[in-house]
Design a protein around this motif. Structure first.
Motif, PDB file in Angstrom:
ATOM      1  N   PHE A  64       0.820  -1.206   0.000  1.00  0.00           N
ATOM      2  CA  PHE A  64       0.000   0.000   0.000  1.00  0.00           C
ATOM      3  C   PHE A  64       0.859   1.263   0.000  1.00  0.00           C
ATOM      4  CE2 PHE A  64      -3.363  -2.938   1.214  1.00  0.00           C
ATOM      5  CZ  PHE A  64      -4.422  -2.455   0.455  1.00  0.00           C
ATOM      6  N   LEU A  65       2.041   1.189   0.599  1.00  0.00           N
ATOM      7  CA  LEU A  65       2.952   2.329   0.525  1.00  0.00           C
ATOM      8  C   LEU A  65       3.325   2.618  -0.920  1.00  0.00           C
ATOM      9  CD1 LEU A  65       4.827   4.468   1.709  1.00  0.00           C
ATOM     10  CD2 LEU A  65       6.523   2.664   2.110  1.00  0.00           C
ATOM     11  N   ALA A  66       3.569   1.577  -1.705  1.00  0.00           N
ATOM     12  CA  ALA A  66       3.904   1.761  -3.119  1.00  0.00           C
ATOM     13  C   ALA A  66       2.738   2.385  -3.881  1.00  0.00           C
ATOM     14  CB  ALA A  66       4.285   0.418  -3.739  1.00  0.00           C
ATOM     15  N   ILE A  67       1.514   1.969  -3.570  1.00  0.00           N
ATOM     16  CA  ILE A  67       0.334   2.521  -4.251  1.00  0.00           C
ATOM     17  C   ILE A  67       0.166   4.005  -3.915  1.00  0.00           C
ATOM     18  CG2 ILE A  67      -2.193   2.484  -4.303  1.00  0.00           C
ATOM     19  CD1 ILE A  67      -2.060  -0.531  -4.037  1.00  0.00           C
ATOM     20  N   TYR A  68       0.186   4.326  -2.639  1.00  0.00           N
ATOM     21  CA  TYR A  68       0.016   5.723  -2.230  1.00  0.00           C
ATOM     22  C   TYR A  68       1.166   6.593  -2.747  1.00  0.00           C
ATOM     23  CZ  TYR A  68      -3.937   4.980   0.945  1.00  0.00           C
ATOM     24  OH  TYR A  68      -5.181   4.711   1.475  1.00  0.00           O
ATOM     25  N   SER A  69       2.353   6.066  -2.728  1.00  0.00           N
ATOM     26  CA  SER A  69       3.514   6.834  -3.177  1.00  0.00           C
ATOM     27  C   SER A  69       3.435   7.112  -4.674  1.00  0.00           C
ATOM     28  CB  SER A  69       4.806   6.089  -2.839  1.00  0.00           C
ATOM     29  OG  SER A  69       4.959   5.964  -1.443  1.00  0.00           O
ATOM     30  N   PHE A  70       3.020   6.117  -5.456  1.00  0.00           N
ATOM     31  CA  PHE A  70       2.875   6.310  -6.898  1.00  0.00           C
ATOM     32  C   PHE A  70       1.832   7.379  -7.191  1.00  0.00           C
ATOM     33  CE2 PHE A  70       0.723   5.303 -10.912  1.00  0.00           C
ATOM     34  CZ  PHE A  70       1.798   5.346 -11.791  1.00  0.00           C
ATOM     35  N   TYR A  71       0.723   7.315  -6.469  1.00  0.00           N
ATOM     36  CA  TYR A  71      -0.380   8.253  -6.704  1.00  0.00           C
ATOM     37  C   TYR A  71       0.004   9.684  -6.341  1.00  0.00           C
ATOM     38  CZ  TYR A  71      -5.071  10.254  -6.585  1.00  0.00           C
ATOM     39  OH  TYR A  71      -6.174  11.044  -6.807  1.00  0.00           O
ATOM     40  N   THR A  72       0.824   9.847  -5.328  1.00  0.00           N
ATOM     41  CA  THR A  72       1.148  11.188  -4.826  1.00  0.00           C
ATOM     42  C   THR A  72       2.567  11.645  -5.177  1.00  0.00           C
ATOM     43  OG1 THR A  72       1.868  10.259  -2.688  1.00  0.00           O
ATOM     44  CG2 THR A  72      -0.442  10.917  -2.889  1.00  0.00           C
ATOM     45  N   TRP A  73       3.250  10.945  -6.070  1.00  0.00           N
ATOM     46  CA  TRP A  73       4.616  11.313  -6.473  1.00  0.00           C
ATOM     47  C   TRP A  73       5.551  11.356  -5.257  1.00  0.00           C
ATOM     48  CZ3 TRP A  73       6.848  13.031 -11.275  1.00  0.00           C
ATOM     49  CH2 TRP A  73       5.993  12.919 -12.378  1.00  0.00           C
ATOM     50  N   THR A  74       5.360  10.440  -4.347  1.00  0.00           N
ATOM     51  CA  THR A  74       6.197  10.389  -3.155  1.00  0.00           C
ATOM     52  C   THR A  74       7.338   9.396  -3.355  1.00  0.00           C
ATOM     53  OG1 THR A  74       4.354  10.936  -1.682  1.00  0.00           O
ATOM     54  CG2 THR A  74       6.252   9.852  -0.682  1.00  0.00           C
ATOM     55  N   ASN A  75       8.550   9.853  -3.196  1.00  0.00           N
ATOM     56  CA  ASN A  75       9.709   8.952  -3.259  1.00  0.00           C
ATOM     57  C   ASN A  75       9.943   8.440  -1.844  1.00  0.00           C
ATOM     58  OD1 ASN A  75      12.431   7.910  -3.245  1.00  0.00           O
ATOM     59  ND2 ASN A  75      12.771   8.977  -5.176  1.00  0.00           N
ATOM     60  N   TYR A  76       9.334   7.305  -1.525  1.00  0.00           N
ATOM     61  CA  TYR A  76       9.354   6.882  -0.119  1.00  0.00           C
ATOM     62  C   TYR A  76      10.717   6.415   0.377  1.00  0.00           C
ATOM     63  CZ  TYR A  76       8.629   2.035  -1.775  1.00  0.00           C
ATOM     64  OH  TYR A  76       8.743   0.812  -2.387  1.00  0.00           O
ATOM     65  N   PRO A  77      11.623   5.857  -0.461  1.00  0.00           N
ATOM     66  CA  PRO A  77      12.967   5.578   0.087  1.00  0.00           C
ATOM     67  C   PRO A  77      13.681   6.858   0.541  1.00  0.00           C
ATOM     68  CG  PRO A  77      12.608   4.305  -1.903  1.00  0.00           C
ATOM     69  CD  PRO A  77      11.488   5.290  -1.814  1.00  0.00           C
ATOM     70  N   SER A 127      28.800   7.358   0.176  1.00  0.00           N
ATOM     71  CA  SER A 127      29.210   6.029   0.643  1.00  0.00           C
ATOM     72  C   SER A 127      28.044   5.047   0.732  1.00  0.00           C
ATOM     73  CB  SER A 127      29.887   6.141   2.009  1.00  0.00           C
ATOM     74  OG  SER A 127      29.004   6.736   2.957  1.00  0.00           O
ATOM     75  N   ASN A 128      26.820   5.572   0.847  1.00  0.00           N
ATOM     76  CA  ASN A 128      25.638   4.711   0.955  1.00  0.00           C
ATOM     77  C   ASN A 128      25.068   4.460  -0.435  1.00  0.00           C
ATOM     78  OD1 ASN A 128      23.378   3.287   1.763  1.00  0.00           O
ATOM     79  ND2 ASN A 128      22.900   4.659   3.462  1.00  0.00           N
ATOM     80  N   VAL A 129      25.755   3.635  -1.172  1.00  0.00           N
ATOM     81  CA  VAL A 129      25.381   3.367  -2.563  1.00  0.00           C
ATOM     82  C   VAL A 129      24.022   2.683  -2.650  1.00  0.00           C
ATOM     83  CG1 VAL A 129      26.035   2.163  -4.677  1.00  0.00           C
ATOM     84  CG2 VAL A 129      27.791   3.223  -3.239  1.00  0.00           C
ATOM     85  N   THR A 130      23.763   1.757  -1.745  1.00  0.00           N
ATOM     86  CA  THR A 130      22.507   1.002  -1.775  1.00  0.00           C
ATOM     87  C   THR A 130      21.306   1.914  -1.589  1.00  0.00           C
ATOM     88  OG1 THR A 130      23.612  -0.953  -0.873  1.00  0.00           O
ATOM     89  CG2 THR A 130      21.204  -0.892  -0.736  1.00  0.00           C
ATOM     90  N   ALA A 131      21.376   2.820  -0.605  1.00  0.00           N
ATOM     91  CA  ALA A 131      20.260   3.733  -0.343  1.00  0.00           C
ATOM     92  C   ALA A 131      20.033   4.664  -1.530  1.00  0.00           C
ATOM     93  CB  ALA A 131      20.536   4.541   0.916  1.00  0.00           C
ATOM     94  N   ARG A 132      21.110   5.162  -2.115  1.00  0.00           N
ATOM     95  CA  ARG A 132      20.961   6.033  -3.284  1.00  0.00           C
ATOM     96  C   ARG A 132      20.337   5.284  -4.464  1.00  0.00           C
ATOM     97  NH1 ARG A 132      25.468  10.655  -4.296  1.00  0.00           N
ATOM     98  NH2 ARG A 132      25.170  11.785  -2.326  1.00  0.00           N
ATOM     99  N   ARG A 133      20.686   4.016  -4.598  1.00  0.00           N
ATOM    100  CA  ARG A 133      20.119   3.233  -5.686  1.00  0.00           C
ATOM    101  C   ARG A 133      18.618   3.052  -5.507  1.00  0.00           C
ATOM    102  NH1 ARG A 133      23.029  -1.199  -5.187  1.00  0.00           N
ATOM    103  NH2 ARG A 133      24.740  -0.367  -6.436  1.00  0.00           N
ATOM    104  N   ARG A 134      18.184   2.859  -4.248  1.00  0.00           N
ATOM    105  CA  ARG A 134      16.734   2.709  -3.978  1.00  0.00           C
ATOM    106  C   ARG A 134      15.990   4.002  -4.328  1.00  0.00           C
ATOM    107  NH1 ARG A 134      18.199   0.571   1.318  1.00  0.00           N
ATOM    108  NH2 ARG A 134      18.301  -1.704   1.250  1.00  0.00           N
ATOM    109  N   VAL A 135      16.580   5.131  -3.965  1.00  0.00           N
ATOM    110  CA  VAL A 135      15.926   6.413  -4.251  1.00  0.00           C
ATOM    111  C   VAL A 135      15.885   6.659  -5.753  1.00  0.00           C
ATOM    112  CG1 VAL A 135      16.170   8.920  -4.007  1.00  0.00           C
ATOM    113  CG2 VAL A 135      16.579   7.434  -2.042  1.00  0.00           C
ATOM    114  N   LYS A 136      16.960   6.334  -6.450  1.00  0.00           N
ATOM    115  CA  LYS A 136      17.028   6.559  -7.895  1.00  0.00           C
ATOM    116  C   LYS A 136      16.051   5.691  -8.656  1.00  0.00           C
ATOM    117  CE  LYS A 136      20.316   6.555 -11.743  1.00  0.00           C
ATOM    118  NZ  LYS A 136      21.720   6.296 -12.158  1.00  0.00           N
ATOM    119  N   ALA A 137      15.834   4.457  -8.158  1.00  0.00           N
ATOM    120  CA  ALA A 137      14.927   3.518  -8.838  1.00  0.00           C
ATOM    121  C   ALA A 137      13.480   3.965  -8.756  1.00  0.00           C
ATOM    122  CB  ALA A 137      15.076   2.130  -8.245  1.00  0.00           C
TER     123      ALA A 137
END
Length: 203
Positions: free
Chosen positions: A109-122, A193-203
């Motif tokens: 549901f976080l993915a649904i709400y985030s998609f609808y509201t342009w929220t980058n939840y990571p 240095s936090n490559v993984t977190a940046r990758r989640r936000v970019k995706a």
């Protein structure tokens, strides 16, 4: 508590000695208040999403058939409901994982709400975690910066179309998709240095 001591290093929340106020709530009561429920979460989310879909459909139908009074009413209600679907409502609580007992339901549901509201939840999770460590401390909390001012045009935007609010979500989405983490806040919450977190936000 908006001013931090000058000797505190910016971006190092662990070094900030904050004398937080603790609300006198017993552990048993707090545990009761913090209970998560799949049934309650489904009831709230499905009802809100259904109402939003229904009013959006009604607005589209009325516009297509030139029923202007119905269109204005349906679109107003639809916009009002939509205004409570993002970081001011479900997306915020779902980011905290305080809604569903089952984590998979929470993330779905976080993915649904985030998609609808342009929220980058990571990104919001990284930002909000830091915000809770240094809440409204000047120079440390860039998610909520005080004092805030409300001008007449801000009030008008709130009740009509808010281009500033739209840009707040749209422009960062393009920046992050290009791997641009160039604000001071981005560099604090998402260091190189936090490559993984940046990758989640970019995706």
């Amino acid at each position: 508590m908006s001013n931090a001591p000058e000797n505190i290093g910016i971006g190092t929340p662990g070094e900030i000695n904050v004398d937080w106020y603790r609300t006198p709530i017993g552990r048993d009561l707090m545990r009761t208040l913090m209970q998560r429920s799949d049934l309650q979460g489904l009831r709230q989310c499905l009802l809100q999403l259904s109402l939003t879909a229904a009013t959006g459909t009604a607005a589209y139908y009325a516009f297509y058939h030139s029923h202007w009074a119905v269109f204005v009413l349906a679109f107003y209600v639809h916009g009002t409901l939509s205004g409570f679907m993002g970081l001011g409502g479900p997306a915020h609580e779902l980011c905290h994982r305080t809604v569903f007992k089952t984590r998979a339901l929470n993330e779905f549901f976080l993915a649904i709400y985030s998609f609808y509201t342009w929220t980058n939840y990571p990104h919001f999770r990284a930002s909000h975690g830091r915000h809770h460590q240094v809440t409204v401390y000047s120079g440390h909390d860039e998610e909520v910066v005080l004092p805030m001012t409300m001008r007449l045009r801000d009030w008008l935007f709130s009740f009509t179309i808010n281009p500033v609010g739209v840009s707040f979500f749209v422009f960062p989405a393009f920046r992050y998709s290009l791997g641009m983490f160039n604000t001071s806040w981005d560099r604090k919450i998402l260091p190189e240095s936090n490559v993984t977190a940046r990758r989640r936000v970019k995706a």
